[in-house]
Design a protein around this motif. Sequence first.
Motif, PDB file in Angstrom:
ATOM      1  N   TRP A  30       6.148  -0.518 -14.570  1.00  0.00           N
ATOM      2  CA  TRP A  30       7.130  -1.091 -13.646  1.00  0.00           C
ATOM      3  C   TRP A  30       7.704  -0.059 -12.669  1.00  0.00           C
ATOM      4  CZ3 TRP A  30      11.343   1.832 -14.421  1.00  0.00           C
ATOM      5  CH2 TRP A  30      11.467   2.457 -15.675  1.00  0.00           C
ATOM      6  N   ALA A  31       7.486   1.222 -12.932  1.00  0.00           N
ATOM      7  CA  ALA A  31       8.123   2.278 -12.133  1.00  0.00           C
ATOM      8  C   ALA A  31       7.260   2.751 -10.971  1.00  0.00           C
ATOM      9  CB  ALA A  31       8.466   3.473 -13.023  1.00  0.00           C
ATOM     10  N   PHE A  32       6.129   2.100 -10.760  1.00  0.00           N
ATOM     11  CA  PHE A  32       5.202   2.528  -9.715  1.00  0.00           C
ATOM     12  C   PHE A  32       4.764   1.331  -8.877  1.00  0.00           C
ATOM     13  CE2 PHE A  32       4.740   5.100 -13.531  1.00  0.00           C
ATOM     14  CZ  PHE A  32       5.154   6.327 -13.037  1.00  0.00           C
ATOM     15  N   ALA A  33       4.560   1.571  -7.591  1.00  0.00           N
ATOM     16  CA  ALA A  33       4.057   0.535  -6.694  1.00  0.00           C
ATOM     17  C   ALA A  33       2.541   0.661  -6.644  1.00  0.00           C
ATOM     18  CB  ALA A  33       4.674   0.687  -5.307  1.00  0.00           C
ATOM     19  N   TRP A  34       1.859  -0.095  -7.493  1.00  0.00           N
ATOM     20  CA  TRP A  34       0.408  -0.005  -7.625  1.00  0.00           C
ATOM     21  C   TRP A  34      -0.276  -0.558  -6.373  1.00  0.00           C
ATOM     22  CZ3 TRP A  34      -1.504   2.549 -11.816  1.00  0.00           C
ATOM     23  CH2 TRP A  34      -0.572   2.805 -12.845  1.00  0.00           C
ATOM     24  N   ALA A  35      -1.476  -0.082  -6.120  1.00  0.00           N
ATOM     25  CA  ALA A  35      -2.175  -0.416  -4.874  1.00  0.00           C
ATOM     26  C   ALA A  35      -2.381  -1.918  -4.708  1.00  0.00           C
ATOM     27  CB  ALA A  35      -3.528   0.309  -4.826  1.00  0.00           C
ATOM     28  N   GLY A  36      -2.795  -2.605  -5.771  1.00  0.00           N
ATOM     29  CA  GLY A  36      -3.025  -4.040  -5.665  1.00  0.00           C
ATOM     30  C   GLY A  36      -1.765  -4.797  -5.305  1.00  0.00           C
ATOM     31  N   GLY A  37      -0.652  -4.394  -5.890  1.00  0.00           N
ATOM     32  CA  GLY A  37       0.621  -5.037  -5.581  1.00  0.00           C
ATOM     33  C   GLY A  37       1.085  -4.751  -4.170  1.00  0.00           C
ATOM     34  N   GLN A  38       0.911  -3.502  -3.715  1.00  0.00           N
ATOM     35  CA  GLN A  38       1.303  -3.181  -2.340  1.00  0.00           C
ATOM     36  C   GLN A  38       0.482  -3.987  -1.331  1.00  0.00           C
ATOM     37  OE1 GLN A  38       2.432   0.759  -0.944  1.00  0.00           O
ATOM     38  NE2 GLN A  38       1.856   1.601  -2.933  1.00  0.00           N
ATOM     39  N   LEU A  80     -14.440 -14.649  -5.827  1.00  0.00           N
ATOM     40  CA  LEU A  80     -13.404 -14.298  -4.864  1.00  0.00           C
ATOM     41  C   LEU A  80     -13.902 -14.362  -3.430  1.00  0.00           C
ATOM     42  CD1 LEU A  80     -12.020 -11.175  -6.771  1.00  0.00           C
ATOM     43  CD2 LEU A  80     -11.114 -13.495  -6.829  1.00  0.00           C
ATOM     44  N   THR A  81     -13.003 -14.745  -2.538  1.00  0.00           N
ATOM     45  CA  THR A  81     -13.264 -14.723  -1.101  1.00  0.00           C
ATOM     46  C   THR A  81     -12.232 -13.825  -0.440  1.00  0.00           C
ATOM     47  OG1 THR A  81     -14.149 -16.983  -1.101  1.00  0.00           O
ATOM     48  CG2 THR A  81     -13.378 -16.098   1.005  1.00  0.00           C
ATOM     49  N   GLU A  82     -12.694 -12.874   0.349  1.00  0.00           N
ATOM     50  CA  GLU A  82     -11.792 -11.890   0.954  1.00  0.00           C
ATOM     51  C   GLU A  82     -10.889 -12.518   2.006  1.00  0.00           C
ATOM     52  OE1 GLU A  82     -12.106  -7.873   3.680  1.00  0.00           O
ATOM     53  OE2 GLU A  82     -13.628  -8.192   2.112  1.00  0.00           O
ATOM     54  N   ARG A  83      -9.603 -12.157   1.941  1.00  0.00           N
ATOM     55  CA  ARG A  83      -8.623 -12.574   2.944  1.00  0.00           C
ATOM     56  C   ARG A  83      -8.197 -11.418   3.845  1.00  0.00           C
ATOM     57  NH1 ARG A  83      -5.610 -17.200   1.520  1.00  0.00           N
ATOM     58  NH2 ARG A  83      -4.593 -16.953   3.545  1.00  0.00           N
ATOM     59  N   ALA A  84      -8.065 -10.223   3.266  1.00  0.00           N
ATOM     60  CA  ALA A  84      -7.610  -9.062   4.042  1.00  0.00           C
ATOM     61  C   ALA A  84      -7.948  -7.796   3.266  1.00  0.00           C
ATOM     62  CB  ALA A  84      -6.103  -9.139   4.288  1.00  0.00           C
ATOM     63  N   ARG A  85      -7.980  -6.680   3.975  1.00  0.00           N
ATOM     64  CA  ARG A  85      -8.162  -5.390   3.295  1.00  0.00           C
ATOM     65  C   ARG A  85      -7.252  -4.342   3.930  1.00  0.00           C
ATOM     66  NH1 ARG A  85     -13.830  -3.289   2.777  1.00  0.00           N
ATOM     67  NH2 ARG A  85     -14.288  -5.449   2.224  1.00  0.00           N
ATOM     68  N   TYR A  86      -6.808  -3.426   3.096  1.00  0.00           N
ATOM     69  CA  TYR A  86      -5.839  -2.418   3.522  1.00  0.00           C
ATOM     70  C   TYR A  86      -6.209  -1.058   2.938  1.00  0.00           C
ATOM     71  CZ  TYR A  86      -3.012  -6.665   4.151  1.00  0.00           C
ATOM     72  OH  TYR A  86      -2.560  -7.910   4.508  1.00  0.00           O
ATOM     73  N   GLU A  87      -5.735  -0.011   3.587  1.00  0.00           N
ATOM     74  CA  GLU A  87      -5.789   1.348   3.043  1.00  0.00           C
ATOM     75  C   GLU A  87      -4.382   1.668   2.546  1.00  0.00           C
ATOM     76  OE1 GLU A  87      -8.547   3.318   2.852  1.00  0.00           O
ATOM     77  OE2 GLU A  87      -9.731   1.646   3.668  1.00  0.00           O
ATOM     78  N   VAL A  88      -4.208   1.743   1.233  1.00  0.00           N
ATOM     79  CA  VAL A  88      -2.877   1.827   0.633  1.00  0.00           C
ATOM     80  C   VAL A  88      -2.639   3.220   0.043  1.00  0.00           C
ATOM     81  CG1 VAL A  88      -1.328   0.861  -1.093  1.00  0.00           C
ATOM     82  CG2 VAL A  88      -2.943  -0.643   0.105  1.00  0.00           C
ATOM     83  N   PRO A  89      -1.618   3.943   0.511  1.00  0.00           N
ATOM     84  CA  PRO A  89      -1.256   5.219  -0.110  1.00  0.00           C
ATOM     85  C   PRO A  89      -0.761   5.001  -1.533  1.00  0.00           C
ATOM     86  CG  PRO A  89      -0.280   4.991   2.082  1.00  0.00           C
ATOM     87  CD  PRO A  89      -0.794   3.634   1.690  1.00  0.00           C
ATOM     88  N   VAL A  90      -1.199   5.859  -2.449  1.00  0.00           N
ATOM     89  CA  VAL A  90      -0.827   5.730  -3.856  1.00  0.00           C
ATOM     90  C   VAL A  90      -0.483   7.089  -4.441  1.00  0.00           C
ATOM     91  CG1 VAL A  90      -2.181   3.633  -4.277  1.00  0.00           C
ATOM     92  CG2 VAL A  90      -3.265   5.865  -4.530  1.00  0.00           C
ATOM     93  N   ARG A 115      -1.181  10.148  -6.527  1.00  0.00           N
ATOM     94  CA  ARG A 115      -2.399  10.822  -6.964  1.00  0.00           C
ATOM     95  C   ARG A 115      -2.423  10.992  -8.484  1.00  0.00           C
ATOM     96  NH1 ARG A 115      -7.369  12.740  -4.604  1.00  0.00           N
ATOM     97  NH2 ARG A 115      -8.379  13.667  -6.402  1.00  0.00           N
ATOM     98  N   ALA A 116      -1.277  11.174  -9.096  1.00  0.00           N
ATOM     99  CA  ALA A 116      -1.220  11.382 -10.539  1.00  0.00           C
ATOM    100  C   ALA A 116      -1.683  10.162 -11.312  1.00  0.00           C
ATOM    101  CB  ALA A 116       0.203  11.745 -10.957  1.00  0.00           C
ATOM    102  N   LEU A 117      -1.627   8.981 -10.700  1.00  0.00           N
ATOM    103  CA  LEU A 117      -2.004   7.749 -11.386  1.00  0.00           C
ATOM    104  C   LEU A 117      -3.381   7.245 -10.991  1.00  0.00           C
ATOM    105  CD1 LEU A 117       1.337   5.745 -11.107  1.00  0.00           C
ATOM    106  CD2 LEU A 117       0.525   7.110 -13.029  1.00  0.00           C
ATOM    107  N   GLU A 118      -3.866   7.638  -9.837  1.00  0.00           N
ATOM    108  CA  GLU A 118      -5.123   7.120  -9.330  1.00  0.00           C
ATOM    109  C   GLU A 118      -6.114   8.262  -9.112  1.00  0.00           C
ATOM    110  OE1 GLU A 118      -5.734   4.059  -9.214  1.00  0.00           O
ATOM    111  OE2 GLU A 118      -3.954   2.886  -8.709  1.00  0.00           O
ATOM    112  N   ASP A 119      -7.321   7.916  -8.656  1.00  0.00           N
ATOM    113  CA  ASP A 119      -8.349   8.923  -8.412  1.00  0.00           C
ATOM    114  C   ASP A 119      -8.429   9.313  -6.945  1.00  0.00           C
ATOM    115  OD1 ASP A 119      -9.279   6.571  -7.414  1.00  0.00           O
ATOM    116  OD2 ASP A 119     -11.171   6.544  -8.540  1.00  0.00           O
ATOM    117  N   ALA A 120      -7.422   8.906  -6.166  1.00  0.00           N
ATOM    118  CA  ALA A 120      -7.396   9.214  -4.736  1.00  0.00           C
ATOM    119  C   ALA A 120      -5.968   9.073  -4.236  1.00  0.00           C
ATOM    120  CB  ALA A 120      -8.318   8.263  -3.971  1.00  0.00           C
ATOM    121  N   GLU A 121      -5.710   9.585  -3.033  1.00  0.00           N
ATOM    122  CA  GLU A 121      -4.384   9.446  -2.432  1.00  0.00           C
ATOM    123  C   GLU A 121      -4.250   8.145  -1.655  1.00  0.00           C
ATOM    124  OE1 GLU A 121      -3.621  12.952  -0.188  1.00  0.00           O
ATOM    125  OE2 GLU A 121      -3.425  14.222  -1.968  1.00  0.00           O
TER     126      GLU A 121
END
Length: 217
Positions: free
Chosen positions: A56-64, A189-199, A201-207
Motif C-alpha cells: 500500500w505504500a508504493f504507487a505501482w506501475a499498473g495502478g499509475q 485483453l484488448t489494448e486501450r492505452a500505453r504509458y511510460e511510468v516512472p517507478v 528502482r528498488a521494487l522493479e527491474d527498471a526506472e
Amino acid sequence: MTLSPEKAATFIRANTTLASPPHVPEIRLHLADEAHALWHRTEDELNEIGLPPPFWAFAWAGGQGLARFVLDNPHTVSGLNVLDFASGSGLVAIAALKAGAAAVTAADIDPFCRAAIALNGEANGLTPDFCADDLIGTDAGWDVVLAGDVFYDRELAERLVGWFDALAARGASIIVGDPGRAYVPRKRLTERARYEVPVTRALEDAEVKKTIVWDFI
C-alpha cells in the motif's frame, strides 16, 4: 492479533511522506520515501503478528497507468458504480472519484489498506467506500471493475480470469492496468492505452515501466 485502524494510521503517518506519484500528479498519497527501509522496518516490527509487506505504500506501475487512463478518459467511469480491486493505496479508486464515478468501492484484504485509503482519501478530499473481503467470485452489480497490477501470481491470475469472465458476461466493463507481469492473460485483453511510468528502482527491474491499460474481453 487484530490491527486497529488507529495503530495502522499511526504507522503509516510515521513511515511515509505525502507526495504525488510521478505519472499522476493530480493525486497525493502517503508513500514510502525509501522502499527498502520501510519494507525492512515493516518486517522487523510486524512479522510477529503476521502482517504482509507494505504494498500500500508504493504507487505501482499498473495502478499509475490505470489511474492516468481513468483521469484522461472520465467517460469510462462517470456516473457509474465502480470497484477498484486490490486497491492498495487507493490511487485508482481516488482517480475514479475525481473522474466523476457515482460510487467507488476500494477493496483490499491487506489489513493496512483501510487506514491507508482513508488517509489518502482525506488528503484528496475524496474517500471511496472500503471493503476488506476477498471479493473474487462475488458480484455486487458493479458497472466497472478496475484492476491495477494484479497478474503477478499464477493462482491469483487463474482465479481472476474466471471471475472477470463472469462479470464481463453480464455486461460489466473490466479495465486492467499491467506493466508486463508474468501471468497477464494477453489473449483475453484488448489494448486501450500505453504509458511510460516512472517507478521505484528498488521494487522493479527498471526506472521506467511500459504499462498497458487493457479491456478484459
